[in-house]
Design an enzyme around this catalytic site. Sequence first.
Site, short mmCIF file in Angstrom:
data_model
loop_
_atom_site.label_atom_id
_atom_site.label_comp_id
_atom_site.label_asym_id
_atom_site.label_seq_id
_atom_site.Cartn_x
_atom_site.Cartn_y
_atom_site.Cartn_z
N HIS A 97 9.04 6.03 6.36
CA HIS A 97 9.29 5.33 7.75
C HIS A 97 10.32 5.65 8.61
O HIS A 97 11.14 4.65 9.19
CB HIS A 97 9.32 3.71 7.62
CG HIS A 97 8.37 3.03 6.57
ND1 HIS A 97 7.02 2.54 7.33
CD2 HIS A 97 8.28 2.77 5.65
CE1 HIS A 97 6.18 2.36 6.31
NE2 HIS A 97 6.57 2.06 5.19
N ASN A 112 2.10 -3.27 6.88
CA ASN A 112 1.64 -1.94 7.53
C ASN A 112 0.16 -2.33 8.44
O ASN A 112 -0.05 -3.39 8.38
CB ASN A 112 0.76 -1.15 6.16
CG ASN A 112 2.22 -0.34 5.66
OD1 ASN A 112 3.06 0.00 5.90
ND2 ASN A 112 1.92 0.03 4.22
#
Length: 514
Positions: free
Chosen positions: A55, A128
């Site tokens: 990320h 997500n």
Amino acid sequence: MSNKKVFSTSEGCPVSEPFATQRIGQDGPLLLQDFSLIDSLAHFDRERIPERVVHAKGSGAYGYFEVTDDISDMCSAAFLNQVGKKTKTFVRFSTVGGEKGSADTARDPRGFAVKFYTEEGNYDLVMNNTPVFFIRDPSKFPHFIHTQKRNPETNLKDPDMFWDYLTSNQEAIHQVCILFSDRGTPYGYRFMHGYSGHTYKWTNAKGEWRYVQIHFKCDQGIKTFNNEQAGDLAGSDPDFAQHDLFNAIKKGDNPSWTVYVQSMTQEEAAKLPFSVFDLTKVWPQSQFPLRRFGKFVLNENPQNYFAEVEQAAFSPSHTVPGIEASADPVLQSRLFSYPDTHRHRLGVNYNQIPVNCPFAARSAYAPHIRDGAMQVNGNLGSAPNYLATNVPVEVRSDVKLQAHQEVWTGPAFAKHWKVVGPIDFQQATDLYAKVMSKQPGQQKALAHNVAVHASGAKRDIQDRVIDMFTKVHPNLGADIKKEIYQLDPRDSDKNVQLFNKNGKVSACPFHSKL
């Protein structure tokens, strides 16, 4: 007195000439006593912090969560206890596998992490944009992420690594089908859903609990790029999602999501054909319908990217009374791993950074959390550094432990959650045959996107890819095989070439965009 800023050193000493350096004579060597120069260079050498291992590329914004429907029968969390109640939030969207400088339009899942600044402390919902994930055994996570990054020999993205792992760990198939549909290349961050993925536990004021999953449904509607559009933007506008989100909020076009919960009892979970803790499975909405309870709106941009987005730290272990982790093994590992990486990346006092500070929990008192690098909030002054008997402290008796809920017994043993058969392909088959069939062009897009990427892998790995998708549906496997063999990338001068680990030239037109 003038309101103008005075140029100075970091200690506040005024500097007469910002770009001058102290030296011997007109052209002699520099002097170590030149604190202004040393101050500038020494800080410059240290102004980068470790990049997130996953990320790394992301964008953020502030907003609020508003309770729209009474949910008190399910959850006792204070920020959910009244319709109309608003809680300040901060969100960080991100890609997963790429580096900090990678393209926003990469074919990749998107992180969707939300921090709620509640009166009972900060609550982080780390989501997500896909409802499932590639793994259900946490021990596989480092292996999986390594295959999505760079070959240690060539330092290039490697389709052999990518597909070798996925075809050897086929519980990932549901997520792979979502990733290689056009959902894998969303049109920025404003046009995608968010899913908790993991199973959590909600408890009401009576101590009654249920398993839950959370859904953020995008009010703007789903919007995606196709494979070629995403590839083009990766070269022409690699920060597309960043400026799309920033500019939309700046002009008042504030994105929003409607928030829902799915729930089931422990008895219902026992009757499922798969484990309630399996991160590769969705809960059928026909059996466990969505229940609306909130609205999520983004309406404020950060003032400083590094301070507020790069230093933002989220963890599923940051929770509040009424919301707990389940026995999902991947979630259990994240409870440790996320704060651990924050302490490495930002320091042991990362929760004192303003964006991470539980400012709304004004009565919070943790006298044993003291000292450490970058202790900047006064360190509780002269208060004892333990729970002293002479300090009046309230202990909330209404915050219950889990002892009255799930009961676990049995010997310790090593478990590998292996693929058990058709059940691990059924939801991927339903996605292809029942969902994508109603979305014009999406079945062909899935086959095309897989074929384009897998065409860069070795032939034996390509055959394993074809075999895996044939298990999802024979038509899908046949379409992928046809296109892979038509592409024949080893003879194409249109693809970006790279050396694979055997030293032979292979190709992948989008290897740098994953």
